[in-house]
Design an enzyme around this catalytic site. Structure first.
Site, mmCIF file in Angstrom:
data_model
loop_
_atom_site.group_PDB
_atom_site.id
_atom_site.type_symbol
_atom_site.label_atom_id
_atom_site.label_comp_id
_atom_site.label_asym_id
_atom_site.label_seq_id
_atom_site.Cartn_x
_atom_site.Cartn_y
_atom_site.Cartn_z
ATOM 1 N N HIS A 186 0.735 -1.218 -0.030
ATOM 2 C CA HIS A 186 0.294 0.371 0.339
ATOM 3 C C HIS A 186 0.446 1.461 -0.108
ATOM 4 C CE1 HIS A 186 -3.247 2.737 1.203
ATOM 5 N NE2 HIS A 186 -3.817 1.042 0.803
ATOM 6 N N TYR A 187 1.543 1.720 -0.987
ATOM 7 C CA TYR A 187 1.531 1.140 -1.877
ATOM 8 C C TYR A 187 3.339 0.709 -1.902
ATOM 9 C CZ TYR A 187 -3.071 2.842 -3.410
ATOM 10 O OH TYR A 187 -4.039 3.475 -3.411
#
Length: 101
Positions: A11-12
């Site tokens: 994430h991410y």
């Protein structure tokens, strides 16, 4: 929070951010830790609104300010979330009074 926490995984990639749902959960927890004494027992009824203003990154410390207002049939809580770099999110929660069963 550090970059090693599981919520950052994926994430991410190469740009880890604290997921928005986790920011809201921190705001909810802070709100419930600071309910007005006269409110009695409250239960979250709705997230009326939320706005995400900036990414929360590993190492950020959340500062959460809550303001409670009576709103029949319960209470409204406005939460402002910030980091050292400025505003990160805001949310408005609606709480209902718990009734004895």
């Amino acid at each position: 929070m550090t970059g090693d926490e599981p919520v950052f995984t994926g994430h991410y990639p190469h740009f880890p951010i604290f997921p928005g749902v986790c920011v809201l959960e921190c705001a909810r927890t802070a709100a419930e830790a600071a309910t007005p004494p006269e409110a009695g027992e409250l239960r979250l009824a709705a997230v009326e609104s939320s706005r995400f203003l900036a990414a929360v990154r590993p190492g950020d410390v959340l500062e959460i300010e809550v303001t409670w207002t009576p709103r029949e049939p319960g209470w409204r809580c406005n939460a402002k979330v910030a980091t050292a770099t400025g505003p990160a999110a805001s949310a408005r929660f609606h709480y209902r009074r718990e009734t004895a069963s």
